[in-house]
Write a protein that holds these residues in place. Structure first.
Motif, mmCIF file in Angstrom:
data_model
loop_
_atom_site.group_PDB
_atom_site.id
_atom_site.type_symbol
_atom_site.label_atom_id
_atom_site.label_comp_id
_atom_site.label_asym_id
_atom_site.label_seq_id
_atom_site.Cartn_x
_atom_site.Cartn_y
_atom_site.Cartn_z
ATOM 1 N N VAL A 147 50.744 32.126 25.122
ATOM 2 C CA VAL A 147 50.665 31.765 26.534
ATOM 3 C C VAL A 147 50.789 33.034 27.361
ATOM 4 N N ILE A 148 49.870 33.250 28.249
ATOM 5 C CA ILE A 148 49.947 34.439 29.101
ATOM 6 C C ILE A 148 49.827 34.033 30.563
ATOM 7 N N SER A 149 50.359 34.874 31.412
ATOM 8 C CA SER A 149 50.246 34.592 32.835
ATOM 9 C C SER A 149 49.695 35.814 33.556
ATOM 10 N N HIS A 150 49.101 35.571 34.680
ATOM 11 C CA HIS A 150 48.586 36.684 35.477
ATOM 12 C C HIS A 150 49.688 37.188 36.403
ATOM 13 N N ASP A 151 49.497 38.349 36.980
ATOM 14 C CA ASP A 151 50.502 38.849 37.913
ATOM 15 C C ASP A 151 50.100 38.545 39.359
ATOM 16 N N GLU A 177 39.092 38.101 33.557
ATOM 17 C CA GLU A 177 38.356 38.304 32.299
ATOM 18 C C GLU A 177 39.178 39.122 31.304
ATOM 19 N N SER A 178 39.811 40.173 31.813
ATOM 20 C CA SER A 178 40.607 41.014 30.915
ATOM 21 C C SER A 178 41.827 40.254 30.387
ATOM 22 N N LEU A 179 42.346 39.352 31.223
ATOM 23 C CA LEU A 179 43.515 38.554 30.843
ATOM 24 C C LEU A 179 43.190 37.647 29.647
ATOM 25 N N LEU A 180 42.056 36.947 29.747
ATOM 26 C CA LEU A 180 41.659 36.036 28.676
ATOM 27 C C LEU A 180 41.243 36.794 27.429
ATOM 28 N N ASP A 181 40.617 37.937 27.645
ATOM 29 C CA ASP A 181 40.223 38.791 26.533
ATOM 30 C C ASP A 181 41.453 39.200 25.721
ATOM 31 N N VAL A 217 37.057 29.324 12.068
ATOM 32 C CA VAL A 217 38.065 29.562 13.105
ATOM 33 C C VAL A 217 37.640 28.880 14.405
ATOM 34 N N ARG A 218 38.553 28.169 14.997
ATOM 35 C CA ARG A 218 38.295 27.523 16.295
ATOM 36 C C ARG A 218 39.256 28.096 17.316
ATOM 37 N N LEU A 219 38.741 28.359 18.495
ATOM 38 C CA LEU A 219 39.578 28.859 19.584
ATOM 39 C C LEU A 219 39.613 27.808 20.688
ATOM 40 N N GLU A 220 40.790 27.610 21.207
ATOM 41 C CA GLU A 220 40.944 26.588 22.229
ATOM 42 C C GLU A 220 41.696 27.169 23.412
ATOM 43 N N THR A 221 41.301 26.831 24.599
ATOM 44 C CA THR A 221 41.977 27.344 25.788
ATOM 45 C C THR A 221 42.422 26.167 26.646
ATOM 46 N N SER A 222 43.669 26.229 27.113
ATOM 47 C CA SER A 222 44.097 25.199 28.051
ATOM 48 C C SER A 222 44.947 25.843 29.125
ATOM 49 N N SER A 223 44.899 25.283 30.289
ATOM 50 C CA SER A 223 45.677 25.875 31.373
ATOM 51 C C SER A 223 46.917 25.030 31.633
ATOM 52 N N ILE A 224 48.036 25.697 31.711
ATOM 53 C CA ILE A 224 49.306 25.023 31.965
ATOM 54 C C ILE A 224 49.727 25.439 33.361
ATOM 55 N N SER A 225 49.654 24.558 34.284
ATOM 56 C CA SER A 225 50.069 24.968 35.637
ATOM 57 C C SER A 225 50.694 23.803 36.376
ATOM 58 N N THR A 260 51.395 28.326 39.817
ATOM 59 C CA THR A 260 51.667 29.270 38.736
ATOM 60 C C THR A 260 50.588 29.063 37.703
ATOM 61 N N GLY A 261 49.895 30.098 37.384
ATOM 62 C CA GLY A 261 48.805 29.946 36.432
ATOM 63 C C GLY A 261 49.183 30.503 35.083
ATOM 64 N N CYS A 262 49.333 29.624 34.110
ATOM 65 C CA CYS A 262 49.570 30.086 32.751
ATOM 66 C C CYS A 262 48.401 29.587 31.916
ATOM 67 N N ILE A 263 47.928 30.419 31.041
ATOM 68 C CA ILE A 263 46.813 30.035 30.190
ATOM 69 C C ILE A 263 47.256 30.129 28.740
ATOM 70 N N GLU A 264 46.998 29.060 28.006
ATOM 71 C CA GLU A 264 47.335 29.077 26.597
ATOM 72 C C GLU A 264 46.050 29.214 25.793
ATOM 73 N N VAL A 265 46.045 30.125 24.858
ATOM 74 C CA VAL A 265 44.920 30.253 23.940
ATOM 75 C C VAL A 265 45.447 29.960 22.543
ATOM 76 N N TYR A 266 44.752 29.080 21.857
ATOM 77 C CA TYR A 266 45.205 28.650 20.552
ATOM 78 C C TYR A 266 44.072 28.839 19.552
ATOM 79 N N ALA A 267 44.382 29.372 18.392
ATOM 80 C CA ALA A 267 43.358 29.587 17.370
ATOM 81 C C ALA A 267 43.847 29.032 16.048
#
Lengths: 152, 110
Positions: free
Chosen positions: A64-68, A89-93, A118-126, A134-141
């Motif tokens: 889980v990452i968040s932007h500043d 873009e750089s955040l998700l990368d 391999v499957r990649l999944e993205t979901s936003s937790i906000s 508050t924008g948090c993005i979860e990337v799951y693989a």
């Protein structure tokens, strides 16, 4: 007046800490990518080698990452005029590359030489109800680590 | 995550490489719904200023996925299966602050 000062202070803090954290994270990612470059990650349902398989394990990881504050501010400006939001873009990368590295790490610990399908999944937790989103993005693989009888 | 010690083999492929499927048992699934922790939420609020990885949430979601996976494994064990193929994960947010994690696959015996 006070609000403006606080906003500017947050912007400055967000910009400096955010860019330092991002730079360090990219360095770490590049180091990991080099360390685990012997493991193949692919999204086919087949295997890359035709040698007998010893065992398979499922590997998975999420981050889980968040932007500043600065990035959010820039993104809200871009939202007015439209266009590419390069700050995100750089955040998700970063998030995607990190989970892929983690999969490779888990696979190498299991003695596998590739991770298949391999499957990649993205979901936003906000928070939806607040004005200050508050924008948090979860990337799951996840994928299947394959161990061959003979090391390939 | 499937540990090597677990008796059930998990795979995201349509089969288990090197093994042939003897019997199908149908779909098995597991789910869990997790709410956020207020302390973690406050930390996340702070992190939103500075950016970076949210360790608390990462942990929470990984734990939840593990729990959902374990429920799916239990389900498969009750059916007498020894492997689950074509495993897929799905996440949906059902309310502000709560997320559902769903995992499903096909139970088979090899």
């Amino acid at each position: 007046m006070v609000e403006i000062v606080i906003t500017i202070a947050l912007l400055v803090a967000g910009y400096f800490t955010g860019s330092i954290l991002e730079k360090n994270h990219f360095k770490q990612i590049e180091k990991d990518e080099e360390a685990y470059s012997h493991i193949i990650l692919h999204s086919f349902e087949e295997l890359s080698f035709e040698s007998p398989v010893k065992s398979v394990y499922m590997v998975s990881h999420g981050t889980v990452i968040s932007h500043d504050y600065f990035k959010r501010f820039v993104a809200s400006l871009v939202n007015i005029f439209g266009g590419r939001v390069t700050v995100y873009e750089s955040l998700l990368d970063r998030a995607r590359r990190e989970v892929q590295n983690e999969l490779k790490k888990q696979a190498s610990q299991l003695g596998a030489s590739e991770v298949s399908n391999v499957r990649l999944e993205t979901s936003s937790i906000s928070k939806h109800n607040t004005q200050n989103q508050t924008g948090c993005i979860e990337v799951y693989a996840y994928g299947t680590a394959i161990c061959y009888e003979k090391q390939v | 995550m499937n540990t090597p010690a677990s008796s059930i083999t998990l795979s995201t492929l349509q089969s288990i490489p090197g093994q042939s499927i003897q019997k199908h048992f149908g779909i098995v699934s597991g789910n869990t719904i997790r709410a956020k922790h207020i302390g973690r939420d406050m930390m996340a609020g702070l992190k939103n200023i500075f950016g970076g990885e949210l360790k608390g949430y990462t942990e929470l979601l990984n734990e939840s996925r593990e729990e959902a996976t374990n429920r799916m494994i239990e389900c498969a064990q009750q059916l007498g299966a020894n492997a689950i193929v074509n495993v897929r994960y799905a996440t949906s947010s059902i309310a502000a602050g709560a997320a559902e994690i769903y995992v499903y696959g096909t139970a088979v015996s090899i």
